[in-house]
Design a protein around this motif. Structure first.
Motif: not given
Length: 285
Positions: A19-37
């Protein structure tokens, strides 16, 4: 808290985010993965979202592409036993890591753990190119310690044994650092942690020994967490390191640079999403 959330909860969260973010979403398994990608993603057009589990991520992908309410949702997931025991998700929106998980990919990337050994060494015993200090030497020593735990995890998954191998205290089943893993102690502790009687698994040790003897691609059975614990033990013995496995993992992620990221299959496989979004997935170096 996240253990009680399911794929429907994640899907509902994605709808709210959209609703407030038009970007494509990339699901990853956890926050530690987010920190890398997040260091490599094209943040103008893509953003990572922690799914807190593979099952939730796959379920949210299924719901997304079965309906019309949400679009541009993708996933980068740990390989785990995909291709060994489990089938790949039959959807181009999902890609998998080369090895068991992202931290395993970082471990096997040339140079990362050599740099950690040099940094964590406290007595000047580590020197690049000396015997025992190469990428191959570190890899071999750590896989030797992590592999039995990984194969036992594989057997538990394959045969439905229900052993508790999550966050396993590897140091408690090392006979002596140079002797490797005590297989009997490994099985006994895995049973006790699952509140099971080890006497009910008396055939498991010879089965584990046979499986270990027949494995060709050893690295596919080792999780990044187990490898970091193994490295911490090896580094304590060889180079007087005092770094625990948690700081080892965090440091390894930080040392995983763009040149190494560009060599893993996730980098290439995810590029096919660009055709649907009209924008590159990854930022320019």
């Amino acid at each position: 808290m996240f253990d009680v959330l399911d794929a429907d909860d994640l899907y509902a969260e994605l709808i709210m985010l959209r609703s407030n973010d038009a970007r494509a979403f990339i699901l990853v398994e956890g926050p530690a993965d987010c920190a890398v990608y997040d260091r490599f993603v094209n943040s103008e057009h893509f953003t990572t979202v922690p799914a807190h589990g593979k099952t939730r991520a796959l379920g949210a992908i299924e719901r997304t592409y079965a309906g019309t309410q949400l679009t541009a949702v993708y996933a980068i997931l740990d390989r785990d036993w995909v291709g060994v025991l489990d089938d790949r998700a039959d959807h181009e929106a999902v890609v998998y890591t080369d090895f068991y998980d992202l931290d395993a990919c970082i471990f096997f990337a040339r140079g990362v753990y050599e740099a950690l050994a040099a940094s964590f060494c406290t007595d000047a015993s580590f020197r690049h190119n000396l015997p025992g200090c190469s990428h191959e030497d570190i890899r071999s020593a750590c896989v030797q310690l992590a592999l039995p735990l990984g194969v036992l995890r594989y057997l538990s998954h394959r045969d439905g044994l229900g052993l508790n191998l999550r966050s396993f205290p590897l140091s408690q089943v090392i006979k002596r650092a140079h002797d490797g893993v005590d297989l009997a102690g490994l099985v006994e502790l895995a049973c006790k942690r699952a509140k099971k009687d080890p006497a009910d698994f008396d055939g498991l040790i010879p089965l584990l020994q046979r499986e270990l003897a027949g494995i060709d691609r050893q690295e596919q059975y080792c999780s990044g967490h187990d490898l970091a614990k193994a490295f911490s033990l090896v580094a304590q013995r060889r180079w007087a390191s005092k770094a625990g496995h948690d700081i080892v993992e965090r440091s390894a992620r930080a040392a995983f640079g763009r040149d190494l990221f560009d060599r893993i299959s996730v980098r290439r496989d995810a590029e096919r999403w660009a055709a649907a979004t009209g924008a590159p997935v990854w930022s320019q170096p």
